[in-house]
Design an enzyme around this catalytic site. Structure first.
Site, PDB file in Angstrom:
ATOM      1  N   ARG A  93       5.662   5.212  -3.182  1.00  0.00           N
ATOM      2  CA  ARG A  93       4.931   6.476  -3.344  1.00  0.00           C
ATOM      3  C   ARG A  93       5.825   7.729  -3.324  1.00  0.00           C
ATOM      4  NH1 ARG A  93      -0.551   5.890   0.137  1.00  0.00           N
ATOM      5  NH2 ARG A  93      -1.510   7.090  -1.486  1.00  0.00           N
ATOM      6  N   LYS A 150     -13.613  11.290   1.438  1.00  0.00           N
ATOM      7  CA  LYS A 150     -12.351  11.656   2.100  1.00  0.00           C
ATOM      8  C   LYS A 150     -11.360  12.220   1.078  1.00  0.00           C
ATOM      9  CE  LYS A 150      -9.053   8.441   2.927  1.00  0.00           C
ATOM     10  NZ  LYS A 150      -7.692   8.795   2.473  1.00  0.00           N
ATOM     11  N   ARG A 186      -9.371   5.885   9.511  1.00  0.00           N
ATOM     12  CA  ARG A 186      -8.841   6.956   8.665  1.00  0.00           C
ATOM     13  C   ARG A 186      -9.801   7.269   7.521  1.00  0.00           C
ATOM     14  NH1 ARG A 186      -3.207   6.077   6.356  1.00  0.00           N
ATOM     15  NH2 ARG A 186      -3.881   8.065   5.515  1.00  0.00           N
ATOM     16  N   ASP A 204      -8.469   1.553  -4.962  1.00  0.00           N
ATOM     17  CA  ASP A 204      -9.050   1.653  -3.616  1.00  0.00           C
ATOM     18  C   ASP A 204     -10.242   0.724  -3.414  1.00  0.00           C
ATOM     19  OD1 ASP A 204      -7.161   3.485  -2.897  1.00  0.00           O
ATOM     20  OD2 ASP A 204      -8.481   5.231  -2.957  1.00  0.00           O
ATOM     21  N   ARG A 220      -0.102  11.066   4.022  1.00  0.00           N
ATOM     22  CA  ARG A 220       0.643  11.524   2.856  1.00  0.00           C
ATOM     23  C   ARG A 220       0.002  12.739   2.185  1.00  0.00           C
ATOM     24  NH1 ARG A 220       4.074   8.692   0.330  1.00  0.00           N
ATOM     25  NH2 ARG A 220       3.323   9.647  -1.574  1.00  0.00           N
ATOM     26  N   CYS A 239       4.986   4.019   2.272  1.00  0.00           N
ATOM     27  CA  CYS A 239       3.978   3.527   3.204  1.00  0.00           C
ATOM     28  C   CYS A 239       3.726   2.065   2.876  1.00  0.00           C
ATOM     29  CB  CYS A 239       2.704   4.353   3.135  1.00  0.00           C
ATOM     30  SG  CYS A 239       1.797   4.142   1.631  1.00  0.00           S
TER      31      CYS A 239
END
Ligand code: UD1
Length: 419
Positions: free
Chosen positions: A122, A22, A397, A305, A93, A117
């Site tokens: 950010r 992604k 997402r 992540d 974003r 967020c």
């Protein structure tokens, strides 16, 4: 609203295939704005964020078609609208990555600022500072960045932090600038390398992507190209964690060890067995992991992540683990939900102390962001009884058909409608 229901306890066994990344596909899609020729991207994952990006590109005047399941052909020859609206930027974003390409090719752009967020504030100051150094005038007006420059000029861009998004935005902008740009303290993520590969295939002159110093010799125009998106290292790491947490035996097809160094080093530290093959990585989860210290850092450090997934795994470890999150200021929201499943975790500022427990037990939990939601799912796969994860739109997402993929290797998992 949908939920995902997992009945834990089954060791996962078999082969699972990683989708395209992604975080690589998003900037690659925005990069196609830099040329009027057609570009073709393949191994594009079918994710909500990808559909949002395509909607935004269409809004700007890009025409695109899915060719088969995983390939998109895009043409930005008819772009008229140079504005990325708040409606789309606020949901994703990465939409802010329209700024560099639009400004570089059309001389102006109006892009909504993304706002904060769940995981942190950010800001986009590094993007904007870089664009100004490239000669753009920037105005902030009614929540929008209005940028203008007849033609951008190459410049020295020392980044105050190796921001992934800022590196991508500035890299794209600099391809069409006049003269040489040097980005110092650039992000080194594999997704940056993938973007530079596409841009070079489009006729850009970029050297050093993947190192801290990227040099771009600006060209007058770019042309069409074809490109295959790299496999998703975060999804790969998530599946490896799924194999380990269920004491399973899983072969993750497409997992690239060269993109997962820090993650695999943490696995090795924790005593988790794995084997690197040419076409993937096999994990054999035959004992509880050892407690370890872990700090998230820009690539090649341990990826933020994959922090939530590792926390789920270490929650069932032996002994104490300490996780320090240095990339985002508020990225421990999954900790309290894991506690609902029986984990022993204390959070102080940017540090989480995890005392491993022997078992977790299923409960209703709530996803707060993309990676947090998958960590709850992982914990649910190992917990006794049933876990119901609410707000799974976060999951969609970033993970392509995750419940289908996991159920094929033995997970008892399904999607349900919430009451
Ligand atoms: C990208 C990834 C995201 C990942 C993150 C860090 C995509 C689409 N998203 O996000 O999944 O978690 O990298 O690896 O690729 N910052 C500033 N000013 C700026 C820009 C960033 O202060 O102008 C700060 C951010 O607030 C954050 C940190 O830098 O604390 C990292 O952000 P950045 O590397 O830019 O992440 P993203 O590109 O947003």
């Amino acid at each position: 609203m949908e939920t995902i229901v997992v009945r834990g306890g089954a060791p996962l066994r078999g082969d699972i295939v990683v989708s395209g990344a992604k975080n690589a596909a998003l900037p690659l899609l925005f990069a196609t704005l830099l040329t009027e020729d057609e570009c073709r991207l393949s191994r594009v994952p079918r994710l909500v964020d990808i559909h949002t990006t395509l909607r935004l590109l269409r809004d700007l005047g890009v025409e695109y078609d899915w060719v088969g399941d995983q390939e998109v052909a895009l043409s930005a020859s008819g772009v008229q609208n140079l504005e990325a609206s708040y409606d789309l930027v606020k949901t994703m974003r990465a939409s802010f990555l329209t700024l560099g390409p639009l400004l570089a090719r059309f001389g102006r752009a109006r892009v909504s600022t993304p706002g904060g967020c769940a995981i942190g504030a950010r800001p986009v100051n590094i993007h904007l500072d870089g664009m100004q150094r490239l000669g753009a005038t920037i105005h902030l007006y009614q929540g929008y960045v209005e940028a203008e420059a007849k033609r951008l000029r190459g410049a020295h861009l020392p980044l105050e932090f190796p921001s992934v998004g800022a590196t991508e935005n500035l890299l794209m902008a600099a391809t069409l600038a006049e003269g040489e740009t040097i980005i110092d303290n650039a992000a080194r993520e594999p997704e940056i390398v993938d973007l530079a590969l596409l841009l070079n295939a489009m006729g850009a002159h970029i050297r050093g992507a993947g190192t801290s110093t990227i040099t771009i010799e600006g060209v007058a125009s770019l042309h069409g190209a074809e490109h295959v998106v790299i496999p998703d290292r975060v999804e790969a790491g998530t599946f490896l964690a799924a194999g380990a947490i269920t004491s399973g035996d899983v072969f993750v097809h497409g997992a690239r060890a060269d993109h997962l160094d820090a993650f695999l080093a943490a696995f090795a530290d924790a005593g988790i067995q794995f084997a690197i093959h040419e076409d993937g990585i096999r994990v054999i989860g035959n004992s509880r992991p050892r407690g370890i210290p872990l700090t998230t850092l820009p690539y090649p450090g341990f990826p933020t992540d994959l922090q939530a997934q590792m926390m789920a795994l270490l929650a069932l470890g032996q002994g104490q683990s300490i996780i320090t999150e240095t990339i985002f200021e508020n990225r421990f929201m999954h900790a309290q939900e894991l506690v609902r499943l029986g984990a022993d975790i204390q959070v102080h500022g940017n540090t989480a102390t995890i005392n491993g427990v022997a078992y977790l037990s299923g409960a209703q939990v709530m996803a707060t962001d993309l990676r947090a939601s998958v960590s709850l799912l992982l914990a649910g796969l190992a917990a006794q009884g049933e876990t119901e994860v609410a707000r799974v739109y976060h999951l969609d997402r970033g993970y392509e058909r995750i419940e289908e993929k996991l159920s094929r290797i033995g997970a008892d998992i399904h999607r349900a409608k919430a009451d």
